[in-house]
Design an enzyme around this catalytic site. Structure first.
Site, PDB file in Angstrom:
ATOM      1  N   THR A   8      39.804  40.589  50.907  1.00  0.00           N
ATOM      2  CA  THR A   8      40.352  41.562  49.966  1.00  0.00           C
ATOM      3  C   THR A   8      41.367  42.455  50.655  1.00  0.00           C
ATOM      4  O   THR A   8      41.329  42.627  51.873  1.00  0.00           O
ATOM      5  CB  THR A   8      39.228  42.452  49.360  1.00  0.00           C
ATOM      6  OG1 THR A   8      39.777  43.251  48.313  1.00  0.00           O
ATOM      7  CG2 THR A   8      38.598  43.370  50.381  1.00  0.00           C
ATOM      8  N   ASP A  69      34.988  38.742  42.987  1.00  0.00           N
ATOM      9  CA  ASP A  69      35.842  38.958  41.828  1.00  0.00           C
ATOM     10  C   ASP A  69      34.990  39.607  40.752  1.00  0.00           C
ATOM     11  O   ASP A  69      33.817  39.269  40.595  1.00  0.00           O
ATOM     12  CB  ASP A  69      36.442  37.648  41.322  1.00  0.00           C
ATOM     13  CG  ASP A  69      37.687  37.913  40.494  1.00  0.00           C
ATOM     14  OD1 ASP A  69      38.690  38.397  41.046  1.00  0.00           O
ATOM     15  OD2 ASP A  69      37.652  37.667  39.271  1.00  0.00           O
ATOM     16  N   TYR A 151      37.773  51.129  36.891  1.00  0.00           N
ATOM     17  CA  TYR A 151      37.248  51.660  35.631  1.00  0.00           C
ATOM     18  C   TYR A 151      36.081  52.629  35.847  1.00  0.00           C
ATOM     19  O   TYR A 151      35.441  53.039  34.880  1.00  0.00           O
ATOM     20  CB  TYR A 151      36.798  50.497  34.741  1.00  0.00           C
ATOM     21  CG  TYR A 151      37.912  49.548  34.350  1.00  0.00           C
ATOM     22  CD1 TYR A 151      38.703  49.797  33.231  1.00  0.00           C
ATOM     23  CD2 TYR A 151      38.180  48.401  35.099  1.00  0.00           C
ATOM     24  CE1 TYR A 151      39.734  48.931  32.872  1.00  0.00           C
ATOM     25  CE2 TYR A 151      39.207  47.522  34.747  1.00  0.00           C
ATOM     26  CZ  TYR A 151      39.979  47.794  33.636  1.00  0.00           C
ATOM     27  OH  TYR A 151      40.994  46.945  33.278  1.00  0.00           O
ATOM     28  N   ASP A 152      35.794  52.983  37.086  1.00  0.00           N
ATOM     29  CA  ASP A 152      34.637  53.852  37.369  1.00  0.00           C
ATOM     30  C   ASP A 152      34.611  55.155  36.548  1.00  0.00           C
ATOM     31  O   ASP A 152      33.528  55.579  36.140  1.00  0.00           O
ATOM     32  CB  ASP A 152      34.571  54.194  38.872  1.00  0.00           C
ATOM     33  CG  ASP A 152      33.989  53.058  39.695  1.00  0.00           C
ATOM     34  OD1 ASP A 152      33.441  52.106  39.103  1.00  0.00           O
ATOM     35  OD2 ASP A 152      34.064  53.127  40.936  1.00  0.00           O
TER      36      ASP A 152
HETATM   37  P1  IMP Z   1      38.932  42.227  41.246  1.00  0.00           P
HETATM   38  O1  IMP Z   1      39.702  41.079  40.678  1.00  0.00           O
HETATM   39  O2  IMP Z   1      37.600  41.865  41.776  1.00  0.00           O
HETATM   40  O3  IMP Z   1      39.739  43.023  42.214  1.00  0.00           O
HETATM   41  O4  IMP Z   1      38.604  43.213  40.068  1.00  0.00           O
HETATM   42  C1  IMP Z   1      39.458  43.335  38.962  1.00  0.00           C
HETATM   43  C2  IMP Z   1      39.575  44.754  38.517  1.00  0.00           C
HETATM   44  O5  IMP Z   1      38.302  45.206  38.079  1.00  0.00           O
HETATM   45  C3  IMP Z   1      39.997  45.754  39.591  1.00  0.00           C
HETATM   46  O6  IMP Z   1      41.370  45.851  39.687  1.00  0.00           O
HETATM   47  C4  IMP Z   1      39.416  47.030  39.061  1.00  0.00           C
HETATM   48  O7  IMP Z   1      40.276  47.592  38.113  1.00  0.00           O
HETATM   49  C5  IMP Z   1      38.151  46.555  38.372  1.00  0.00           C
HETATM   50  N1  IMP Z   1      36.988  46.728  39.227  1.00  0.00           N
HETATM   51  C6  IMP Z   1      36.480  45.879  40.151  1.00  0.00           C
HETATM   52  N2  IMP Z   1      35.390  46.401  40.722  1.00  0.00           N
HETATM   53  C7  IMP Z   1      35.215  47.605  40.164  1.00  0.00           C
HETATM   54  C8  IMP Z   1      34.266  48.640  40.354  1.00  0.00           C
HETATM   55  O8  IMP Z   1      33.350  48.566  41.192  1.00  0.00           O
HETATM   56  N3  IMP Z   1      34.402  49.729  39.580  1.00  0.00           N
HETATM   57  C9  IMP Z   1      35.400  49.863  38.648  1.00  0.00           C
HETATM   58  N4  IMP Z   1      36.329  48.948  38.453  1.00  0.00           N
HETATM   59  C10 IMP Z   1      36.232  47.819  39.202  1.00  0.00           C
END
Ligand code: IMP
Length: 193
Positions: A8, A69, A151-152
């Site tokens: 990441t 993801d 989105y926390d």
């Molecule tokens: P990713 O593809 O795993 O990076 O996640 C996609 C999107 O989900 C990220 O850009 C964040 O906007 C959201 N996201 C992922 N993990 C979290 C979290 O733990 N809390 C809030 N939003 C999250």
């Protein structure tokens, strides 16, 4: 102590994962191993994306590694943003843009139930394994809290009075989709020792 590369470039995720693993293992970021790579994320499922990211890093480095993801699935939006959670408000959008978009879409809608699903793909000694974590909750009416990311500020896990962004890291990690998937991965690795 095992060393694992975490596929990441997200510094928030890296901090969370290091807080979860503590002294159990050494987590290397892509910058720690000096890998400047744009990791592809073009699959149509979160599991597909997790596998794609982990395989990409494994092929580049040959090191034990994992990728995660995550998708936020909102019932009233038919499961959106789901696999499109990162770029829901458009290519190059910010976390804040995404949050504003879902708050607008949910205006006047009573059912605000949602869940986060996280899939981790581990490649350890050349073998792939998948771990999933999920947390149910709801989208709040307004943003609150300054911790966390994504989105926390608008996600409140069930049975909790605070959003993820209002919680100290240890509380979020104990409840969250990523925390739960990580615990499964750590248990799997401990059984191999
Ligand atoms: P990713 O593809 O795993 O990076 O996640 C996609 C999107 O989900 C990220 O850009 C964040 O906007 C959201 N996201 C992922 N993990 C979290 C979290 O733990 N809390 C809030 N939003 C999250």
């Amino acid at each position: 102590m095992d060393t694992l590369v975490f596929a990441t470039n997200n510094k928030h995720k890296l901090r969370e994962v290091r807080e979860i693993t503590g002294t159990l293992m050494s987590i290397k970021s892509l910058s720690d191993i000096e890998l400047d790579a744009d990791i592809p994320e073009t699959q149509e499922t979160i599991e597909g994306n997790a596998r794609q990211k982990a395989r990409f890093i494994y092929e580049k480095t040959g090191m034990d590694c994992f990728a995660d993801d995550t998708g936020l699935e909102i019932a009233a939006l038919g499961g959106r943003p789901g696999v499109y959670s990162a770029r829901y408000a458009g290519e190059g959008c910010s976390f804040a843009d995404n949050v504003i978009k879902i708050l607008e879409e949910l205006q006047g809608i009573e059912d605000r139930s949602a869940c986060f699903r996280c899939v981790i793909c581990l490649i350890y000694k050349g073998q792939e394994a998948i771990f999933e974590g999920r947390v149910d909750g709801e989208i709040t009416l307004d943003q609150s809290g300054a911790e966390g990311f994504g989105y926390d500020p608008v996600f409140r896990p069930e049975k909790q009075s605070q959003t993820f962004a209002e919680m100290p890291a240890y509380l979020k990690n104990g409840l969250s989709h990523r925390g739960r998937a990580m615990q499964k991965m750590l248990q799997f690795l401990s059984q191999l020792q």
